[in-house]
Scaffold this motif. Sequence first.
Motif, short mmCIF file in Angstrom:
data_model
loop_
_atom_site.label_atom_id
_atom_site.label_comp_id
_atom_site.label_asym_id
_atom_site.label_seq_id
_atom_site.Cartn_x
_atom_site.Cartn_y
_atom_site.Cartn_z
N PRO A 246 32.01 44.33 61.85
CA PRO A 246 31.19 43.12 62.02
C PRO A 246 31.74 42.16 63.09
O PRO A 246 30.97 41.54 63.82
CB PRO A 246 31.23 42.46 60.63
CG PRO A 246 31.51 43.58 59.68
CD PRO A 246 32.42 44.50 60.44
N THR A 247 33.05 42.06 63.19
CA THR A 247 33.64 41.18 64.21
C THR A 247 33.42 41.77 65.60
O THR A 247 33.09 41.04 66.54
CB THR A 247 35.15 40.97 63.96
OG1 THR A 247 35.36 40.67 62.58
CG2 THR A 247 35.69 39.86 64.81
N LEU A 248 33.57 43.06 65.74
CA LEU A 248 33.32 43.71 67.02
C LEU A 248 31.84 43.56 67.41
O LEU A 248 31.52 43.29 68.57
CB LEU A 248 33.72 45.19 66.98
CG LEU A 248 33.54 45.96 68.29
CD1 LEU A 248 34.28 45.30 69.44
CD2 LEU A 248 33.98 47.40 68.11
N ALA A 249 30.94 43.69 66.45
CA ALA A 249 29.50 43.51 66.73
C ALA A 249 29.23 42.09 67.22
O ALA A 249 28.44 41.88 68.15
CB ALA A 249 28.68 43.82 65.48
N LEU B 273 31.64 28.52 64.74
CA LEU B 273 31.15 29.59 63.88
C LEU B 273 32.26 30.09 62.98
O LEU B 273 33.38 30.35 63.43
CB LEU B 273 30.66 30.77 64.75
CG LEU B 273 30.22 32.02 64.03
CD1 LEU B 273 28.89 31.79 63.31
CD2 LEU B 273 30.10 33.18 65.01
N ALA B 274 31.96 30.24 61.68
CA ALA B 274 32.86 30.94 60.76
C ALA B 274 32.33 32.37 60.64
O ALA B 274 31.13 32.57 60.49
CB ALA B 274 32.89 30.25 59.40
N TYR B 275 33.22 33.34 60.71
CA TYR B 275 32.80 34.74 60.73
C TYR B 275 33.85 35.62 60.07
O TYR B 275 35.02 35.28 60.00
CB TYR B 275 32.54 35.20 62.18
CG TYR B 275 33.73 35.01 63.08
CD1 TYR B 275 34.67 36.02 63.25
CD2 TYR B 275 33.93 33.80 63.75
CE1 TYR B 275 35.76 35.84 64.06
CE2 TYR B 275 35.04 33.62 64.56
CZ TYR B 275 35.94 34.65 64.71
OH TYR B 275 37.04 34.47 65.51
N PRO B 276 33.42 36.80 59.57
CA PRO B 276 34.38 37.69 58.91
C PRO B 276 35.25 38.44 59.91
O PRO B 276 34.78 38.82 60.99
CB PRO B 276 33.47 38.66 58.16
CG PRO B 276 32.25 38.75 59.03
CD PRO B 276 32.08 37.35 59.60
N PHE C 174 38.20 35.08 56.69
CA PHE C 174 37.19 34.49 57.55
C PHE C 174 37.87 33.79 58.71
O PHE C 174 38.89 33.12 58.54
CB PHE C 174 36.30 33.50 56.78
CG PHE C 174 34.95 34.07 56.48
CD1 PHE C 174 33.84 33.70 57.21
CD2 PHE C 174 34.80 35.01 55.48
CE1 PHE C 174 32.60 34.24 56.95
CE2 PHE C 174 33.57 35.58 55.20
CZ PHE C 174 32.45 35.19 55.94
N GLY C 175 37.30 33.97 59.90
CA GLY C 175 37.80 33.32 61.09
C GLY C 175 36.91 32.16 61.47
O GLY C 175 35.77 32.05 61.03
N LEU C 176 37.46 31.29 62.29
CA LEU C 176 36.71 30.18 62.85
C LEU C 176 36.81 30.32 64.35
O LEU C 176 37.91 30.54 64.88
CB LEU C 176 37.32 28.85 62.40
CG LEU C 176 36.63 27.57 62.88
CD1 LEU C 176 35.19 27.51 62.37
CD2 LEU C 176 37.42 26.36 62.42
#
Length: 181
Positions: A114-117, A20-23, A28-30
């Motif tokens: 968003p990352t914590l969610a 998953l790529a995520y903010p 952006f993190g992977l």
Amino acid sequence: MPRTTEVEAAAECLRRGGLLAYPTGGVFGLGCDARNEAAIRRLLELKQRPAEYGLIVLVADWALAAPWILPVPPDWAQRRRPGVTWLHPAAAAAPPLLTGHHKTLALRRPAWPPTLALCTAFGAPLVSTSANPRGAPAPLDAAAVEAAFPAGGIDLILDLPCGERRVPSEIRDLVTGRRLR
């Protein structure tokens, strides 16, 4: 690569062993399920990242990493503020792909909502590394993630905004409190 703005769909991708790529708060993190060795190996191969570097692990609750870290005194535990990556003394059960065969495990409780969610919805430790091949610039949005990996390899992109921090997260040694980055 498919995109979604739904955190629960992203968490389900992780549960299925996907990448998953995520903010994050800056880029952006992977990531993948930190308990899934096959997914971690796939992530390392995609990024062209040596396993001996180790990886940062995100948790919504510090207790989720308890099997992988040694118990810490209360005064050390009080140091752990969100948004900072803490090098914890690793327990024998800590996966070597996460520790890089070192005696510490890098843990962070995200501060970016968003990352914590995502971490909360996933409910388990999540690998966190920048969503770029080794040596390439870290992407700031979903389109840049797609450009960084034109041949694919990422199962889903959580297409939400990143924070405004443009420097890597702070890393501190939990035992000494010393800043390492």
